[in-house]
Design an enzyme around this catalytic site. Structure first.
Site, short mmCIF file in Angstrom:
data_model
loop_
_atom_site.label_atom_id
_atom_site.label_comp_id
_atom_site.label_asym_id
_atom_site.label_seq_id
_atom_site.Cartn_x
_atom_site.Cartn_y
_atom_site.Cartn_z
N LYS A 275 -40.26 -11.25 11.43
CA LYS A 275 -39.19 -12.20 11.71
C LYS A 275 -39.72 -13.63 11.62
O LYS A 275 -40.90 -13.86 11.82
CB LYS A 275 -38.67 -11.97 13.14
CG LYS A 275 -37.81 -10.74 13.31
CD LYS A 275 -37.30 -10.63 14.75
CE LYS A 275 -36.43 -9.40 14.91
NZ LYS A 275 -35.17 -9.44 14.16
N ARG A 349 -32.26 1.45 14.28
CA ARG A 349 -31.57 2.65 13.77
C ARG A 349 -32.55 3.80 13.55
O ARG A 349 -32.17 4.97 13.63
CB ARG A 349 -30.80 2.30 12.48
CG ARG A 349 -31.65 1.80 11.36
CD ARG A 349 -30.85 1.05 10.30
NE ARG A 349 -30.58 -0.33 10.71
CZ ARG A 349 -29.89 -1.20 10.00
NH1 ARG A 349 -29.36 -0.85 8.85
NH2 ARG A 349 -29.70 -2.45 10.44
#
Ligand code: BES
Ligand code: MN
Ligand code: ZN
Length: 499
Positions: A275, A349
């Site tokens: 990130k 996920r």
């Protein structure tokens, strides 16, 4: 914060702070009238000079009003009557709570339930006022001690005694404990709140509550079960992953439970798909789905809900080192399906895929919801006011949406149509963990749906609602309120539970 009842009238009640509401186009309610009479018209005089806060969000504290035993009178604006619905009421109560918290009062008496609120009865108004005041009383203190001269917490708040009030206060007290737990865990720094720490908290809760049981799976046990998608995310960190299961056995033996699965990424660097540096510290909140799950289980155990509830937390840290999983890897999840990794930052996920599948296989729930700070796309779609609900089950969606409205902790539905599934197709595996730019919240839900095969299941993306952005950043405790309401509805409603 403790809740009690009082039979004293407004001017007689001995308290540090009396809380009353006043709307833009309203006469004084019974509480304000009594105070005005005791204070020889002081409130009327202030009102004539337009000095009383009637607008939504405004508050005013009056000190040492003559003839009134309370040391302070806190007036909170309720806005226009036509706009005074449940949400506006909760906001006004939270504003009052904020002013109360900043005052040096350590006790209060709350008359807010006198207000006429659209479609809401006395029980609801009492319960939500109590929750709002508890919410505003929260101050983080785990790693920063308050200064000696800081305003103290409000120890106790009384409400006028009436039918059902004590029951509602007991309910609010339990829900508030769950919300506070969720906020405490969410706010903790990632060097303290690791997967093992979450497991320890769950153990502690289970030890404190009869009927609450805990089971922890470590990385070796998960490897035996082939939970490779979850393990892949955790393998770049020196903090090992854990699967934490809290079981509340309040229902009949053998009754299928309601299950929750919470995303517990205790820190999300993004992994190899790292990130950007700005705001990365916010990714300590990436375990708020887990914190919600634990908070709901605590509330459920305190409320002794007459049903079986399972709270599963999948806890990992998403770091990057020589062992970290990488873009291009193909991972075989617990259910045998293969996932091609396109972005290691789409890690939620991955871990939920195994978490949801394990929950379905092992716990055989009647219905499962997962709760996750899953996508920035959900923040773009809904902002910070609503959680996103994705499910193919219309009835389940309606149940959750209704519970959110009732609890003033609202969600909004996004479609989970099959049309979106093709965005996660790849030639190299059964699916890829990235769906591209369009509908990023939904394509994440699409991947999860493939691991909830045959289950009644809904996905709740809490990325926007789980913490308050800007200053001060702090976990919101959402959507504990919505989920506890949903469970209570399934158990027959508060009336059935309170008896
Ligand atoms: N934890 C983040 C989602 C997130 C982002 C929550 C910002 C709250 C605020 C999640 O793991 C993530 O990184 N998602 C990616 C997915 C993308 C790589 C498909 C995102 O949203 O950018
Ligand atoms: Mn991520
Ligand atoms: Zn994440």
């Amino acid at each position: 914060m403790q809740f009690t009842t009082t039979t004293d009238n407004a001017s007689a009640v001995e308290t540090d702070c009396l809380i009353v509401g006043l709307g833009v186009d309203q006469e004084f309610g019974p509480g304000l009238k009594a105070l005005d009479e005791a204070g020889k018209g002081l409130l009327t005089r202030l009102d004539e000079r337009n000095e009383l806060p009637r607008k939504a969000g405004k508050t005013l504290i009056l000190h040492d009003v003559d003839g009134v035993n309370a040391a302070r009178v806190l007036v909170t604006g309720l806005g226009k009557s036509e706009k005074l619905d449940g949400i506006a009421y909760v906001k006004a109560a939270q504003a009052a709570g904020k002013a109360l918290r900043q005052s040096h009062a350590t006790s209060a008496c709350c008359l807010l339930a006198e207000a006429d609120v659209k479609d809401r009865d006395q029980d609801w108004k009492v319960r939500q006022a109590a929750l709002a005041l508890a919410h505003s009383d929260y101050v983080y203190s785990a790693t920063k001690k308050p200064k000696d001269d800081a305003a103290p917490a409000t120890g106790s708040v009384s409400f006028p005694a009436a039918d059902g009030v004590e029951t509602q206060l007991a309910i609010a007290n339990s829900i508030a404990a769950g919300i506070q737990r969720c906020r405490d865990l969410g706010d903790l720094p990632p060097n303290i709140c690791t997967p093992i720490y979450l497991a320890e908290i769950a153990k502690k809760l289970a030890a404190e509550h009869d009927g609450l049981e805990v089971e922890i799976l470590d990385e070796k046990q998960m490897a035996k079960l082939n939970m490779n998608a979850l393990l892949a995310v955790g393998q770049g960190s020196t903090n090992p992953p854990r699967l934490v299961r809290l079981s509340w056995k309040g229902g009949k033996k053998g009754d299928a439970p309601v299950a929750m699965v919470g995303k517990g990424v205790t820190f999300d660097t993004g992994g190899i798909s790292i990130k950007p540096r700005d705001l990365m510290e916010q990714m300590k909140f990436d375990m708020c789905g887990a914190a919600t799950t634990i908070g709901v289980m605590e509330a459920v155990a305190q409320l002794k809900l007459p049903m079986n509830v399972e709270g599963v937390v999948v806890a990992v840290e998403n770091m990057l080192d020589g062992k970290a999983y990488r873009p291009g890897d193909v991972i075989t999840a617990m259910n045998g399906k293969t996932i091609e990794v396109h972005n290691t930052d789409a890690e939620g996920r991955m871990i939920l895929a195994d978490g949801i599948y394990w929950t379905g296989q092992k716990l055989k729930p009647e219905v499962t919801v997962d709760i996750a700070t899953l996508t920035g796309a959900c923040v773009v779609a809904l902002g910070h006011h609503a959680c996103g609900i994705m499910t193919q089950d219309d009835e389940l969606a309606d149940e959750l949406l209704a519970a959110g409205t009732e609890a003033a902790d609202r969600s909004w539905r996004l479609p989970l149509w099959d049309d979106y599934q093709e965005q996660i197709e790849t030639p190299f595996a059964d699916m890829k963990n990235l769906g591209g730019m369009p509908a990023g919240a939904i394509t994440a839900g699409c991947l999860l749906s493939r691991f909830a095969d045959g289950q009644r299941w809904a996905h709740i993306d809490i990325a926007g609602a789980a913490w308050q952005w800007g200053k001060p950043e702090s976990a919101s405790g959402r959507p504990v309120g919505m989920l506890v309401q949903w469970l209570a509805d399934r158990a027959g409603g508060w009336d059935a539970i309170g008896k």
